[in-house]
Each structure stands twice: as structure tokens, then as C-alpha cells.
Design an enzyme around this catalytic site. Structure first.
Site, PDB file in Angstrom:
ATOM      1  N   GLU A 132      64.736  90.133  20.440  1.00 39.85           N
ATOM      2  CA  GLU A 132      65.872  89.203  20.368  1.00 39.85           C
ATOM      3  C   GLU A 132      67.034  89.713  21.228  1.00 39.85           C
ATOM      4  O   GLU A 132      67.720  88.948  21.904  1.00 39.85           O
ATOM      5  CB  GLU A 132      66.296  89.057  18.890  1.00 39.85           C
ATOM      6  N   THR A 185      73.125  81.552  23.693  1.00 36.87           N
ATOM      7  CA  THR A 185      73.818  82.438  22.750  1.00 36.87           C
ATOM      8  C   THR A 185      74.712  83.426  23.494  1.00 36.87           C
ATOM      9  O   THR A 185      75.853  83.694  23.080  1.00 36.87           O
ATOM     10  CB  THR A 185      72.782  83.193  21.889  1.00 36.87           C
TER      11      THR A 185
HETATM   12  N1  HSE Z   1      74.867  85.587  15.012  1.00 35.58           N
HETATM   13  C1  HSE Z   1      74.449  85.095  16.281  1.00 35.58           C
HETATM   14  C2  HSE Z   1      75.624  84.405  16.956  1.00 35.58           C
HETATM   15  C3  HSE Z   1      73.324  84.116  16.077  1.00 35.58           C
HETATM   16  O1  HSE Z   1      76.262  83.591  16.305  1.00 35.58           O
HETATM   17  O2  HSE Z   1      75.896  84.685  18.128  1.00 35.58           O
HETATM   18  C4  HSE Z   1      72.797  83.516  17.335  1.00 35.58           C
HETATM   19  O3  HSE Z   1      71.797  84.297  17.871  1.00 35.58           O
END
Ligand code: HSE
Length: 310
Positions: A132, A185
Site C-alpha cells: 500500500e 490518495t
Molecule cells: N487514511 C488514508 C487517507 C486513507 O485518508 O489518506 C486513504 O488511503
């Protein structure tokens, strides 16, 4: 005959409003599949990717599933074992549905299974998180942990991967609406300020603590009061067209709360019954349709199963 295993990993909702990088749950519905097969050629390769519109790289070091599987193979000292991965993307990336996390989770489970299951499901988590990380540059398990392990997971410390299962009240239903636009993201993380005020810290901590307690006590009123994000949502909402309108529709149809799913553009809402969730989903998708934005909606209980082998 060459041995092969086929694995499915589900989509997930990260952050859950007030738990940025710390809280996530898996849903039924979309997910990714990976087939791992023995190969006569030594080493790990990605032989085929489908469902990605030709966008994802097959190079092991550049592909989320490849990085995750490779970290596991290295840990097990199996670099010379011939393994072929076939990735079948069944959900969009850049959607806020944990697409890269699903690929990473499916990859480590498939390879572990092919190699005779040397590690437990929990022991696979660090390798999936490494995958990830290749996608967005940050080491956080709020999508990967629920995709891999199922349920709702609270991560106290991402670096230590110190995580805990959150009890789920009976009847809790998640609505997820995915407007068909893409937000990476990595980009959605770059716009977040790295400082918070004391007031924001206190408010967010109060909400996260109350949300966890409300879930553990099946107290929907506590969930309703605390399912709010005063830090990240105000900064990211502008990336999502009609976010406030969608949120208002969710609340007006009885949602306990509504916020951005992961980094967006998907949004999620939690409800205490599926009739209200259906109504909220229909109204939100209609609102988007009226603005010529295609969308998909998913209504699901919290998925307790996580990644599974067919
Ligand atoms: N916690 C992460 C974000 C989740 O909000 O950037 C997305 O991968």
C-alpha cells in the site's frame, strides 16, 4: 498440473470520519481478485492484469500487489521459487474504496497460500502495508488491515502495526457512494496541513474516543454525536463535487454521520437501518446524475470476513 490459488480482497472505508489513518472497515461489494500460480521460471512475476484499462504497471517494484508479494517472498527466503500473479481489478483505483489495499491484501494471502500458508493472516499485515505504501508513499494500515482481516480495525500505531478489532453493533449499515471521478490518495494527502490547533485536537480526540465507545456499547446516539471529522474533511471536501449536498442528503435520510471514504471521492454514511440507507443512496446518486456525474452505490453491513481464498 501447476498449483494455483484464487483470492478475493474487499473494498474498505478508511478514516471513518474522525480516525484519520487510524480507523477503517471492510465492506461487501467491490474488491480485487488475485490468482497466484506456480511457475517453472524462478522468481516472482505479474503475468497479467485485467480490469485496469491498461493503467497499472506489471513491474513488480512498481505495482502495489507486486511490492507486497515481493516483500513476503523475500521474508520467506523464497525468491527463487517460480510464482506468477494474475491481477483482476474489480474496482476503480483513486476511488477512496481502498483499491490498492485490496490488491496488496489479496497478493499476500494468495502467495502465502500457494507456499503452504507459512504465516498467519495477522503476520501478513506488514507485507500488505508495504505494498500500500508503494501506492501513496505513506505507511498506514487503515485500509489494508480491514481488507485483510475483515471487520472494523483501530490502529493505535501504524509503524508498530499495533491494531485492535472494534466491536460492531448489530444492525449497523454502511452506504458508500462512488462518484466516477478520480482522486489519487497521494494528491489528497499532499493538500493536508501538517499542523492542527489545540481546539481541533481536543474535538477530534473526543469524537474518536466517543465513536469507539459508542460502537462498543451499541449506542447509536453516541455514534451519531461523534461521527464527525473537524480536521481532514474540511480540507479535502473541495476536491469532491457536491460533497456538502451529498452529506446533507445522507443526514436528512437518517444517517448517523457521513464523511469522505478514505481520500475520496467516495463518501460513506453509517445508518442504523438499511431502508434509510437505500433511500439516502438513491437520493445521492440522483443528485449526482442531475449534475451529469455517474456514480455507483454500495450498501453493506460491515464485512467481517476480509480477504478469502475461493
Ligand atoms: N487514511 C488514508 C487517507 C486513507 O485518508 O489518506 C486513504 O488511503
Amino acid at each position: 498440473m501447476r498449483k494455483g490459488v484464487r483470492v478475493f480482497a474487499p473494498a474498505s472505508v478508511a478514516n471513518v470520519a474522525c480516525g484519520f489513518d487510524l480507523l477503517g472497515f471492510a465492506i461487501d461489494g467491490p474488491g480485487d481478485e488475485i490468482i497466484a500460480r506456480e511457475s517453472e521460471q524462478p522468481g516472482l512475476v505479474i503475468s497479467r492484469i485485467s480490469g485496469d484499462n491498461g493503467c497499472l504497471p506489471k513491474e513488480i517494484g512498481k505495482n502495489t500487489a507486486g511490492v507486497a508479494a515481493s516483500a513476503l517472498v523475500h521474508h520467506l527466503g523464497q525468491e527463487e521459487t517460480g510464482i506468477e500473479l494474475e491481477i483482476i481489478k474489480k474496482m476503480p483505483f483513486g476511488s477512496g474504496l481502498g483499491s490498492s489495499a485490496a490488491s496488496a491484501a489479496a497478493a499476500v494471502v494468495a502467495v502465502n497460500e500457494l507456499l503452504g500458508r507459512p504465516l498467519s493472516r495477522q503476520e501478513l499485515l506488514p507485507f500488505a502495508v508495504t505494498g500500500e505504501q508503494a501506492a501513496d508513499g505513506a505507511y498506514h494500515a487503515d485500509n489494508v488491515a480491514p481488507a485483510l482481516l475483515g471487520g472494523m480495525i483501530l490502529i493505535r500505531d501504524n509503524l508498530l502495526l499495533d491494531w485492535y478489532r472494534v466491536p460492531i453493533p448489530r444492525g449497523l449499515i454502511a452506504l458508500v457512494v462512488h462518484p466516477e471521478i478520480t482522486i489519487l490518495t497521494k494528491d489528497a494527502r499532499e493538500i493536508i496541513r501538517d499542523t492542527v490547533s489545540l481546539q481541533q485536537h481536543t474535538e477530534q480526540s473526543g469524537n474518536l474516543a466517543t465513536l469507539i465507545l459508542g460502537l462498543a456499547q451499541s449506542n447509536f446516539e453516541m455514534i451519531r454525536k461523534s461521527l464527525k471529522d473537524v480536521i481532514i474533511e474540511p480540507q479535502r471536501a473541495r476536491l469532491i463535487p457536491y460533497f456538502e449536498e451529498m452529506q446533507q442528503l445522507a443526514i436528512s435520510t437518517g444517517a448517523l454521520g457521513c464523511s469522505i471514504s478514505g481520500a475520496g471521492p467516495s463518501i460513506f454514511a453509517l445508518y442504523s437501518n438499511s431502508v434509510q440507507a437505500e433511500s439516502g443512496g438513491k437520493q445521492i446518486t440522483q443528485l449526482l446524475e442531475n449534475q451529469a456525474i455517474e456514480s455507483q452505490m454500495f450498501i453493506s453491513a460491515i464485512n467481517l470476513k476480509g480477504t478469502f481464498v475461493y
